[in-house]
Design a protein around this motif. Sequence first.
Motif, short mmCIF file in Angstrom:
data_model
loop_
_atom_site.label_atom_id
_atom_site.label_comp_id
_atom_site.label_asym_id
_atom_site.label_seq_id
_atom_site.Cartn_x
_atom_site.Cartn_y
_atom_site.Cartn_z
N ALA A 66 0.84 -1.20 0.00
CA ALA A 66 0.00 0.00 0.00
C ALA A 66 0.87 1.25 0.00
CB ALA A 66 -0.94 -0.01 1.20
N GLN A 67 1.93 1.24 0.80
CA GLN A 67 2.83 2.40 0.85
C GLN A 67 3.58 2.57 -0.48
OE1 GLN A 67 5.53 2.42 4.15
NE2 GLN A 67 6.62 4.23 3.43
N LEU A 68 4.11 1.49 -1.01
CA LEU A 68 4.86 1.56 -2.27
C LEU A 68 3.99 2.06 -3.43
CD1 LEU A 68 6.87 -1.75 -1.99
CD2 LEU A 68 7.88 0.50 -2.39
N LEU A 69 2.74 1.62 -3.47
CA LEU A 69 1.85 1.96 -4.58
C LEU A 69 0.97 3.17 -4.29
CD1 LEU A 69 0.75 -1.63 -5.60
CD2 LEU A 69 2.65 -0.27 -6.50
N GLN A 70 1.09 3.70 -3.07
CA GLN A 70 0.28 4.84 -2.63
C GLN A 70 -1.20 4.55 -2.84
OE1 GLN A 70 2.01 8.23 -4.65
NE2 GLN A 70 3.74 8.27 -3.25
N MET A 71 -1.62 3.41 -2.31
CA MET A 71 -3.00 2.95 -2.40
C MET A 71 -3.47 2.54 -1.01
SD MET A 71 -2.70 0.46 -5.75
CE MET A 71 -4.36 -0.18 -5.53
N SER A 72 -4.78 2.41 -0.86
CA SER A 72 -5.32 1.92 0.41
C SER A 72 -5.04 0.43 0.54
CB SER A 72 -6.82 2.19 0.50
OG SER A 72 -7.51 1.34 -0.41
N GLN A 73 -4.96 -0.03 1.78
CA GLN A 73 -4.77 -1.47 2.01
C GLN A 73 -5.93 -2.26 1.43
OE1 GLN A 73 -3.70 -2.67 5.97
NE2 GLN A 73 -2.34 -0.94 6.24
N SER A 74 -7.13 -1.70 1.49
CA SER A 74 -8.31 -2.37 0.96
C SER A 74 -8.20 -2.57 -0.56
CB SER A 74 -9.55 -1.55 1.29
OG SER A 74 -10.68 -2.08 0.66
#
Length: 120
Positions: A66-74
């Motif tokens: 999520a951090q690497l892709l700048q996305m939510s964990q969901s």
Amino acid sequence: MIDHNGVERCDFICAHEDVVQAVNERMPDEELLYDLAELYKVFGDSTRIKILYVLFESEVCVCDLAQLLQMSQSAVSHQLRVLKNARLIKNRREGKTIIYSLADDHVRRILGQGMEHLTE
């Protein structure tokens, strides 16, 4: 056959019957071809490709992805489910953390060959 406009046409006359027969004998059944097409559809999403390339480099947990892709964990979890259902990734538990990795060397080769093809 060339028609009156000079255009080559095929009237389903089998000029190379031996070739057609040999290919037909080796053609996978329709269900297997469908499954192959579905597998390649999984590769048709840039987010899933990014996840696969992260996993190409290292095993990671959902938080790191999520951090690497700048996305939510969901959102990452949803894509991980798709990849896992396609048997492209696997996971293992380390305490309370689930660690994801590529399923096997086939996936690594598919990604590597695709990138090699694009960068030739």
